[in-house]
Design a protein around this motif. Structure first.
Motif, PDB file in Angstrom:
ATOM      1  N   ARG A   4       0.844  -1.190   0.000  1.00 36.04           N
ATOM      2  CA  ARG A   4       0.000   0.000   0.000  1.00 36.04           C
ATOM      3  C   ARG A   4       0.881   1.243   0.000  1.00 36.04           C
ATOM      4  N   ASN A   5       0.575   2.192  -0.884  1.00 30.60           N
ATOM      5  CA  ASN A   5       1.339   3.425  -0.969  1.00 30.60           C
ATOM      6  C   ASN A   5       0.764   4.550  -0.119  1.00 30.60           C
ATOM      7  N   ARG A   6      -0.471   4.431   0.262  1.00 27.47           N
ATOM      8  CA  ARG A   6      -1.091   5.475   1.071  1.00 27.47           C
ATOM      9  C   ARG A   6      -1.775   4.844   2.277  1.00 27.47           C
ATOM     10  N   ARG A   7      -1.984   5.664   3.269  1.00 31.78           N
ATOM     11  CA  ARG A   7      -2.669   5.203   4.475  1.00 31.78           C
ATOM     12  C   ARG A   7      -4.117   4.862   4.129  1.00 31.78           C
ATOM     13  N   PRO A   8      -4.617   3.743   4.634  1.00 34.21           N
ATOM     14  CA  PRO A   8      -6.019   3.397   4.369  1.00 34.21           C
ATOM     15  C   PRO A   8      -6.957   4.464   4.932  1.00 34.21           C
ATOM     16  N   THR A   9      -8.101   4.559   4.349  1.00 35.32           N
ATOM     17  CA  THR A   9      -9.123   5.475   4.841  1.00 35.32           C
ATOM     18  C   THR A   9      -9.558   5.022   6.227  1.00 35.32           C
ATOM     19  N   THR A  10      -9.664   5.956   7.143  1.00 34.35           N
ATOM     20  CA  THR A  10     -10.039   5.594   8.511  1.00 34.35           C
ATOM     21  C   THR A  10     -11.509   5.184   8.563  1.00 34.35           C
ATOM     22  N   PRO A  11     -11.860   4.334   9.526  1.00 40.90           N
ATOM     23  CA  PRO A  11     -13.261   3.951   9.660  1.00 40.90           C
ATOM     24  C   PRO A  11     -14.159   5.153   9.949  1.00 40.90           C
ATOM     25  N   GLY A  12     -13.621   6.142  10.647  1.00 36.95           N
ATOM     26  CA  GLY A  12     -14.408   7.343  10.928  1.00 36.95           C
ATOM     27  C   GLY A  12     -14.766   8.109   9.670  1.00 36.95           C
ATOM     28  N   GLU A  13     -13.820   8.170   8.729  1.00 38.89           N
ATOM     29  CA  GLU A  13     -14.088   8.856   7.466  1.00 38.89           C
ATOM     30  C   GLU A  13     -15.138   8.098   6.652  1.00 38.89           C
ATOM     31  N   ILE A  14     -15.038   6.763   6.649  1.00 42.53           N
ATOM     32  CA  ILE A  14     -16.043   5.931   5.974  1.00 42.53           C
ATOM     33  C   ILE A  14     -17.409   6.154   6.621  1.00 42.53           C
ATOM     34  N   LEU A  15     -17.427   6.141   7.934  1.00 43.28           N
ATOM     35  CA  LEU A  15     -18.667   6.360   8.680  1.00 43.28           C
ATOM     36  C   LEU A  15     -19.305   7.685   8.282  1.00 43.28           C
ATOM     37  N   ASP A  81      -0.087   1.843   9.979  1.00 43.27           N
ATOM     38  CA  ASP A  81       0.644   2.723  10.896  1.00 43.27           C
ATOM     39  C   ASP A  81       1.810   1.998  11.565  1.00 43.27           C
ATOM     40  N   ALA A  82       1.586   0.749  11.969  1.00 47.74           N
ATOM     41  CA  ALA A  82       2.660  -0.031  12.601  1.00 47.74           C
ATOM     42  C   ALA A  82       3.810  -0.255  11.632  1.00 47.74           C
ATOM     43  N   ARG A  83       3.491  -0.593  10.398  1.00 44.41           N
ATOM     44  CA  ARG A  83       4.547  -0.809   9.403  1.00 44.41           C
ATOM     45  C   ARG A  83       5.334   0.474   9.146  1.00 44.41           C
ATOM     46  N   GLN A  84       4.635   1.590   9.097  1.00 37.35           N
ATOM     47  CA  GLN A  84       5.319   2.860   8.893  1.00 37.35           C
ATOM     48  C   GLN A  84       6.248   3.171  10.068  1.00 37.35           C
ATOM     49  N   GLU A  85       5.753   2.936  11.257  1.00 39.57           N
ATOM     50  CA  GLU A  85       6.533   3.214  12.458  1.00 39.57           C
ATOM     51  C   GLU A  85       7.767   2.317  12.551  1.00 39.57           C
ATOM     52  N   LEU A  86       7.654   1.084  12.076  1.00 36.54           N
ATOM     53  CA  LEU A  86       8.739   0.108  12.201  1.00 36.54           C
ATOM     54  C   LEU A  86       9.546  -0.086  10.918  1.00 36.54           C
ATOM     55  N   LYS A  87       9.370   0.775   9.916  1.00 36.13           N
ATOM     56  CA  LYS A  87      10.010   0.542   8.623  1.00 36.13           C
ATOM     57  C   LYS A  87      11.536   0.500   8.701  1.00 36.13           C
ATOM     58  N   ASP A  88      12.142   1.162   9.651  1.00 42.46           N
ATOM     59  CA  ASP A  88      13.600   1.148   9.780  1.00 42.46           C
ATOM     60  C   ASP A  88      14.091   0.181  10.856  1.00 42.46           C
ATOM     61  N   TRP A  89      13.175  -0.534  11.494  1.00 47.83           N
ATOM     62  CA  TRP A  89      13.526  -1.475  12.554  1.00 47.83           C
ATOM     63  C   TRP A  89      13.932  -2.811  11.947  1.00 47.83           C
ATOM     64  N   HIS A  90      14.929  -3.439  12.537  1.00 52.38           N
ATOM     65  CA  HIS A  90      15.369  -4.757  12.093  1.00 52.38           C
ATOM     66  C   HIS A  90      15.490  -5.657  13.320  1.00 52.38           C
ATOM     67  N   PRO A  91      14.958  -6.865  13.250  1.00 49.33           N
ATOM     68  CA  PRO A  91      15.006  -7.762  14.411  1.00 49.33           C
ATOM     69  C   PRO A  91      16.429  -8.248  14.674  1.00 49.33           C
ATOM     70  N   ALA A  92      16.686  -8.589  15.916  1.00 48.75           N
ATOM     71  CA  ALA A  92      17.996  -9.127  16.291  1.00 48.75           C
ATOM     72  C   ALA A  92      18.193 -10.517  15.695  1.00 48.75           C
ATOM     73  N   ARG A  93      17.112 -11.243  15.512  1.00 56.46           N
ATOM     74  CA  ARG A  93      17.172 -12.604  14.967  1.00 56.46           C
ATOM     75  C   ARG A  93      15.854 -12.915  14.279  1.00 56.46           C
TER      76      ARG A  93
END
Length: 104
Positions: A4-15, A81-93
């Motif tokens: 996904r290139n853009r943030r999904p539409t929020t449920p509030g906006e759909i509502l 949002d989680a993927r965006q926040e963790l995009k530069d994170w790399h696991p130790a293993r």
């Protein structure tokens, strides 16, 4: 997997755009019907508050939809949002290989 290139539409906006505005229902009246404060419903519509399971069930009952609709919309935003926040994170293993004989 679909990227996904853009943030999904929020449920509030759909509502707001697909349920409240076409019916001419105000946030205050909808909040009353759902049984929450206008402030909380306004935060949901504005994308500042998440839709939790109980709220999803209430919204679904009032609108004749399913709780899963609202939870799936919220989940899409949360995962993005989680993927965006963790995009530069790399696991130790990384554990991707199963030992021989292990069930998948």
């Amino acid at each position: 997997m679909f990227k996904r290139n853009r943030r999904p539409t929020t449920p509030g906006e759909i509502l707001k755009e697909h349920y409240l505005e076409p019916r001419g229902v105000s946030i205050a009246k909808f909040a009353e019907a759902v049984g929450c404060s206008r402030k909380h419903m306004s935060a949901i519509v504005g994308g500042k508050a998440r839709i939790e399971a109980k709220m999803a069930a209430r919204i679904a009952t009032v609108l004749g939809t399913t709780p899963e609709l609202w939870l799936n919309l919220q989940n899409a935003v949360d995962v993005y949002d989680a993927r965006q926040e963790l995009k530069d994170w790399h696991p130790a293993r990384v554990y991707t290989d199963l030992p021989e004989g292990a069930a998948a």
